[in-house]
Scaffold this motif. Sequence first.
Motif, mmCIF file in Angstrom:
data_model
loop_
_atom_site.group_PDB
_atom_site.id
_atom_site.type_symbol
_atom_site.label_atom_id
_atom_site.label_comp_id
_atom_site.label_asym_id
_atom_site.label_seq_id
_atom_site.Cartn_x
_atom_site.Cartn_y
_atom_site.Cartn_z
ATOM 1 N N LEU A 106 1.164 -0.988 0.371
ATOM 2 C CA LEU A 106 0.176 0.049 -0.067
ATOM 3 C C LEU A 106 0.459 1.630 0.012
ATOM 4 N N GLN A 107 0.085 1.979 -0.257
ATOM 5 C CA GLN A 107 1.503 3.470 -0.527
ATOM 6 C C GLN A 107 -0.262 5.011 -0.744
ATOM 7 N N VAL A 108 -0.315 5.794 0.045
ATOM 8 C CA VAL A 108 -0.494 6.829 -0.495
ATOM 9 C C VAL A 108 -0.202 8.119 -1.621
ATOM 10 N N ASN A 109 -1.163 8.217 -2.558
ATOM 11 C CA ASN A 109 -0.855 9.166 -4.183
ATOM 12 C C ASN A 109 -1.374 10.097 -3.115
ATOM 13 N N VAL A 110 -1.158 11.512 -2.824
ATOM 14 C CA VAL A 110 -1.359 12.473 -2.088
ATOM 15 C C VAL A 110 -1.106 13.944 -2.694
ATOM 16 N N LYS A 111 -2.254 14.247 -2.552
ATOM 17 C CA LYS A 111 -2.966 15.401 -3.067
ATOM 18 C C LYS A 111 -3.166 16.500 -2.825
ATOM 19 N N ARG A 112 -2.564 16.679 -1.357
ATOM 20 C CA ARG A 112 -2.693 18.412 -0.676
ATOM 21 C C ARG A 112 -1.884 17.646 0.724
ATOM 22 N N ILE A 113 -0.470 18.356 1.067
ATOM 23 C CA ILE A 113 -0.462 18.883 2.088
ATOM 24 C C ILE A 113 -0.158 20.365 3.215
ATOM 25 N N ARG A 114 -0.294 19.672 4.490
ATOM 26 C CA ARG A 114 -0.222 21.219 4.835
ATOM 27 C C ARG A 114 0.331 20.738 6.156
ATOM 28 N N LYS A 115 1.807 21.654 6.755
ATOM 29 C CA LYS A 115 2.383 21.608 7.840
ATOM 30 C C LYS A 115 1.343 22.557 8.935
ATOM 31 N N CYS A 116 1.765 20.831 10.568
ATOM 32 C CA CYS A 116 0.405 21.509 11.462
ATOM 33 C C CYS A 116 2.112 21.967 12.773
ATOM 34 N N GLN A 117 0.982 23.142 13.383
ATOM 35 C CA GLN A 117 1.451 23.440 14.309
ATOM 36 C C GLN A 117 1.749 22.647 15.454
ATOM 37 N N GLU A 118 2.319 22.871 16.298
ATOM 38 C CA GLU A 118 2.334 22.325 17.819
ATOM 39 C C GLU A 118 0.904 22.367 18.196
ATOM 40 N N GLY A 119 0.257 21.775 18.948
ATOM 41 C CA GLY A 119 -1.289 21.319 19.723
ATOM 42 C C GLY A 119 -1.788 21.478 18.781
ATOM 43 N N GLU A 120 -2.334 21.033 17.380
ATOM 44 C CA GLU A 120 -2.687 20.160 16.492
ATOM 45 C C GLU A 120 -2.441 18.465 16.712
ATOM 46 N N TYR A 121 -1.636 18.544 17.256
ATOM 47 C CA TYR A 121 -1.243 17.282 17.223
ATOM 48 C C TYR A 121 -0.628 16.169 18.632
ATOM 49 N N ASP A 122 -1.446 15.408 18.752
ATOM 50 C CA ASP A 122 -0.425 14.335 20.293
ATOM 51 C C ASP A 122 0.063 13.957 19.710
ATOM 52 N N PRO A 123 1.640 13.831 19.747
ATOM 53 C CA PRO A 123 2.812 13.530 19.683
ATOM 54 C C PRO A 123 2.835 12.283 19.917
ATOM 55 N N SER A 124 1.710 11.458 20.852
ATOM 56 C CA SER A 124 1.790 9.549 21.647
ATOM 57 C C SER A 124 1.186 9.051 20.567
ATOM 58 N N ASP A 125 0.268 9.403 19.368
ATOM 59 C CA ASP A 125 -0.566 9.005 18.357
ATOM 60 C C ASP A 125 0.283 8.567 17.201
ATOM 61 N N TYR A 126 1.783 8.992 17.701
ATOM 62 C CA TYR A 126 2.442 9.213 15.639
ATOM 63 C C TYR A 126 3.451 8.747 16.368
ATOM 64 N N LEU A 127 3.751 7.833 17.790
ATOM 65 C CA LEU A 127 4.753 6.796 18.149
ATOM 66 C C LEU A 127 5.276 5.397 18.718
ATOM 67 N N PRO A 128 5.379 4.841 18.053
ATOM 68 C CA PRO A 128 4.782 3.429 18.910
ATOM 69 C C PRO A 128 5.705 2.747 20.110
ATOM 70 N N VAL A 129 4.886 3.301 20.997
ATOM 71 C CA VAL A 129 4.940 2.982 22.738
ATOM 72 C C VAL A 129 4.534 1.493 22.747
ATOM 73 N N SER A 130 5.866 0.978 23.934
ATOM 74 C CA SER A 130 5.281 -0.072 24.159
ATOM 75 C C SER A 130 4.315 -0.993 25.533
ATOM 76 N N SER A 131 3.865 -1.518 25.342
ATOM 77 C CA SER A 131 2.673 -1.576 25.744
ATOM 78 C C SER A 131 2.407 -1.808 27.187
ATOM 79 N N LYS A 132 3.461 -2.042 27.557
ATOM 80 C CA LYS A 132 3.848 -2.322 28.783
ATOM 81 C C LYS A 132 3.878 -0.948 30.037
ATOM 82 N N ASP A 133 4.161 -0.174 30.983
ATOM 83 C CA ASP A 133 4.097 0.704 31.771
ATOM 84 C C ASP A 133 6.029 0.873 32.077
ATOM 85 N N ILE A 134 6.171 2.079 31.291
ATOM 86 C CA ILE A 134 7.862 2.338 31.375
ATOM 87 C C ILE A 134 7.810 2.310 33.121
#
Length: 316
Positions: free
Chosen positions: A79-107
Amino acid sequence: MKYIKDYKEGDRVFDIYLCKHKQSAVTKNGKAYDNVILQDKTGTVDAKIWDPNNPGIGDFDTLDYIEVYGDVTSFQNALQVNVKRIRKCQEGEYDPSDYLPVSSKDIGEMFRELLNLVESIENPYYNKLLKAFFVEDAEFAKAFRESSAAKRIHHGFVGGLLEHTLSVAKLCDYLCTVYPILKRDLLLTAAICHDMGKVREISRFPENDYTDDGQLLGHIVMGSQMVAERAAKITGFPHHLLTQLQHCILAHQGKLEFGSPKVPALMEALALYHADDMDAKLETFKEILENAGDNNADWLGYNRLFESNLRAARIE
């Protein structure tokens, strides 16, 4: 948010992702385009910007968070994404924990378990050495908690190095109860230290890539150097305790062809090799089954690492 692991051919994408990599390229016909790797905590996917001069493609770079609009397609069974539009986001628009794979166990809990094992080491020199890293060096301890154990293959997530190290140490602790001839202080110290060079070999997320030192030296050599540097600061640290510990680190991948500078010559080094190998392979197998989702009840095809056609066991 639609996670990458849930993509299907034909899906429409309109979400924020981490740009893990961006590179300009040219087609065989001389047309410019951009290769992009999008990432969230479930994985990565290749994306193509076939018209980078499109006004809808905003300026962005590697490690930026970007809002992507495009279509999921399939190319050469991937699978790949055929990109039509892109916008750079600013801090506060996203939660970094959604984008970094994290251990399922309590660190935090895993680190407390590791410190309990450190406390259990009776040899005063090994005990001081471990505390110099994990108790007294806050910067190292933070890096160790946040690092992955690999760029890919196994434990390739935030907390992966800690999770893998704790699992190997606990396996070695068990082996000491079955084989009392094993020197527990040496084996557990080696288990806790065996991959510590990875804090220098692999950069932390979101990059999670090999550093220059990692490419040139590797985590095994750097780990051996690290324990030697700390031991030199401990008054009276016996030479034989250091060399035996270094040997276990240098031999923990078992064979020269597997990347070990030395083959195990101590029983403790042999035990560490098998504990490390077991945890790495079982975690790899687990990740394969999890990535297969509901399809893990079927045969998953030949896997080169395991040299076998894989599937999940069924107990009914």
